[in-house]
Design a protein around this motif. Sequence first.
Motif, short mmCIF file in Angstrom:
data_model
loop_
_atom_site.label_atom_id
_atom_site.label_comp_id
_atom_site.label_asym_id
_atom_site.label_seq_id
_atom_site.Cartn_x
_atom_site.Cartn_y
_atom_site.Cartn_z
N LYS A 134 0.84 -1.21 0.00
CA LYS A 134 0.00 0.00 0.00
C LYS A 134 0.87 1.26 0.00
O LYS A 134 0.54 2.27 -0.63
CB LYS A 134 -0.92 0.00 1.22
CG LYS A 134 -1.99 -1.08 1.20
CD LYS A 134 -2.71 -1.15 2.54
CE LYS A 134 -3.62 -2.36 2.63
NZ LYS A 134 -4.18 -2.54 3.99
N LYS A 135 1.98 1.17 0.71
CA LYS A 135 2.87 2.34 0.80
C LYS A 135 3.50 2.64 -0.56
O LYS A 135 3.63 3.82 -0.96
CB LYS A 135 3.96 2.07 1.84
CG LYS A 135 4.79 3.29 2.19
CD LYS A 135 5.84 2.95 3.23
CE LYS A 135 5.24 2.82 4.60
NZ LYS A 135 6.29 2.70 5.64
N ILE A 136 3.89 1.60 -1.30
CA ILE A 136 4.44 1.80 -2.64
C ILE A 136 3.39 2.46 -3.54
O ILE A 136 3.68 3.39 -4.29
CB ILE A 136 4.92 0.47 -3.25
CG1 ILE A 136 6.15 -0.06 -2.48
CG2 ILE A 136 5.27 0.64 -4.73
CD1 ILE A 136 6.58 -1.45 -2.88
N TYR A 137 2.16 1.97 -3.46
CA TYR A 137 1.08 2.52 -4.29
C TYR A 137 0.88 4.01 -3.98
O TYR A 137 0.82 4.85 -4.90
CB TYR A 137 -0.21 1.73 -4.04
CG TYR A 137 -1.43 2.30 -4.74
CD1 TYR A 137 -1.37 2.80 -6.03
CD2 TYR A 137 -2.67 2.31 -4.09
CE1 TYR A 137 -2.50 3.32 -6.67
CE2 TYR A 137 -3.80 2.83 -4.72
CZ TYR A 137 -3.71 3.33 -6.01
OH TYR A 137 -4.82 3.84 -6.63
N LYS A 138 0.82 4.37 -2.70
CA LYS A 138 0.65 5.78 -2.33
C LYS A 138 1.83 6.63 -2.81
O LYS A 138 1.66 7.77 -3.24
CB LYS A 138 0.49 5.91 -0.81
CG LYS A 138 -0.85 5.40 -0.30
CD LYS A 138 -0.93 5.52 1.22
CE LYS A 138 -2.25 4.96 1.74
NZ LYS A 138 -2.33 4.99 3.22
#
Length: 266
Positions: free
Chosen positions: A193-197
Amino acid sequence: MPVQVPDDSDFNSFREQCENVDGWTVHYNKAGVTVWCRDQQQSETVQKLKASVFCKDVTAETLYDVLHDTSYRKKWDSNMIDTYDIGRLTVNADVGYYSWRCPSPLKNRDFITLRSWLPLGGDYMIINYSVKHPKYPQKKDYVRAVSVQTGYLIKSNGVNSTLFYMTQVDPKGSLPKWVVNKVSQFVAPKAMKKIYKACLKYPEWKRKHNPHLKPWLYPEQNTLPSISPAELSLQHADSLENIDESGLSEERGHISDEEDSYSKES
């Protein structure tokens, strides 16, 4: 055994493992993120884990840039302590250093890895494995971990994309069961999720920070010193110190939930 830069067969094998679900068990499946663990054979001592995330409104090209851009990684990867490139082997392979914070009270880990990347049509792959470099021995306050194989497969779908992450890492040492469980149930989903954000914020950030500097796309921009595979050797896990952290309790363990530094900046 000599160090070899991954070839087409290595990339094809990695892609097949990312896409094939036979022999994998789902440990997490929520909000566009899925995490699988490999069904372990008795002879296997190192867990294989893979994860995927659907990235709405993020192109494959942006994902590829974010995973390569070490300057930007320092903005969004709050578990990273340090990362830097050491030297280049070919136009699509280099050697680098990465260290990360482990949940307290475990010791922090670090790697020296040979990384190679390959654009394939509209898709991209980045894979790495651990090597030894004579000028970068183990550090005093870190446990030198071993990446048997780790990497990313980015699949293009127009203005959207899907990111697969697969890793087989020997963290060195006997880890408590709560750490192994936490990685599949909490750490891996949160990381995806952090990569996506981070990808959603990257185009604006890059416009203000050397927008035309992308040596992973333009090799002529690469200013790293050239190194030969002969200078490197494979990093075997059994040659490193083994530590026993299996008795450390979960009550003292935590994963950093700090606000990402990149979200504080305009």
